[in-house]
Write an enzyme that holds these catalytic residues in place. Sequence first.
Site, short mmCIF file in Angstrom:
data_model
loop_
_atom_site.label_atom_id
_atom_site.label_comp_id
_atom_site.label_asym_id
_atom_site.label_seq_id
_atom_site.Cartn_x
_atom_site.Cartn_y
_atom_site.Cartn_z
N SER A 38 -35.23 25.05 -21.32
CA SER A 38 -35.51 24.05 -22.35
C SER A 38 -34.24 23.27 -22.69
O SER A 38 -33.14 23.80 -22.60
CB SER A 38 -36.00 24.75 -23.61
OG SER A 38 -36.07 23.84 -24.69
N PRO A 40 -33.76 19.44 -36.08
CA PRO A 40 -34.98 20.18 -36.48
C PRO A 40 -35.60 20.99 -35.34
O PRO A 40 -36.11 22.09 -35.57
CB PRO A 40 -35.92 19.06 -36.95
CG PRO A 40 -35.01 17.98 -37.40
CD PRO A 40 -33.83 18.03 -36.46
N LYS A 69 -32.78 32.30 -24.26
CA LYS A 69 -32.88 31.55 -23.01
C LYS A 69 -31.49 31.22 -22.45
O LYS A 69 -31.27 31.30 -21.24
CB LYS A 69 -33.67 30.25 -23.23
CG LYS A 69 -35.17 30.45 -23.39
CD LYS A 69 -35.85 29.11 -23.61
CE LYS A 69 -37.36 29.26 -23.56
NZ LYS A 69 -37.85 29.55 -22.21
#
Length: 289
Positions: free
Chosen positions: A170, A184, A199
Amino acid sequence: MAAPLPLIFRNPPLRLCSHHLLYPPLSIAKTSTKPLSLISYSPTNTRSFPILNSTQMEGDEITEEITETTQTNLLAKGFAVKAGVRNVEKAKASLPQDNPALQIVKADVTEGSAKLAEAISDDSEAVICATGFSYGWDLFAPWKVDNFGTVNLVEACRKLGVNRFILVSSILVNGAAMGQILNPAYIFLNVFGLTLIAKLQAEQYIRKSGINYTIIRPGGLKNDPPTGNLVMEPEDTLSDGSISRDLVAEVAIEALVNPEASYKVVEIVSRPDAPKRSYEDLFGSIKQR
């Protein structure tokens, strides 16, 4: 027919959730004489890959849809696919049963590298990992799946001599170092057991493992068909943006067959004003670190 790639799905039917948590590994089968180079084609068109999804994800819809798209695209390109799943019967209800190039096996990334090695088997040459956890009260879930589960997959590959590993991760995993700690999205994704940190540590393990890797960091995942053109940037560059799950699956497959993708971390989104570029050009524009 060559041995298939393993695909591992989670228990629920193939769906995709609201962001980029995918979890299927893909592996390519070896030829009768020598393992295929993942970035080259077998003259007999007998490539195979596994896609692995490991944990139960009651609320996530991300992983399964990307996994389903990936296996469909791989089969269309002539790859044999081994799908490793936690629940074989549920997977059979979602995946085509009339294609001899697709094999479904039971597998779970949380059960350790030895069992994963059995599922992947030594007839595979590559693994695509797009794992993701289920949001819930278990704050250790991201670590069980996105960290320890990924490490288990890497170790299974090393035991088998599988030397090609594609990880779907990601953007913002290294958000703190990017100055995005108040973003956010970074805050939200880390609320659930420090997901992005789990991750990131898995990525670091892969990079130190010696395996030939490509780490793909997509932006926010969308269920819609791809629109616009693909934007590919070096690691720790993108802090926002979105991308179709179908396009993420396509990038993972292209990473397997494109030599320029080896040993690289890429971040991807799609934008309507981006120029259309070939995958060779896109991967070639990213420098190894």
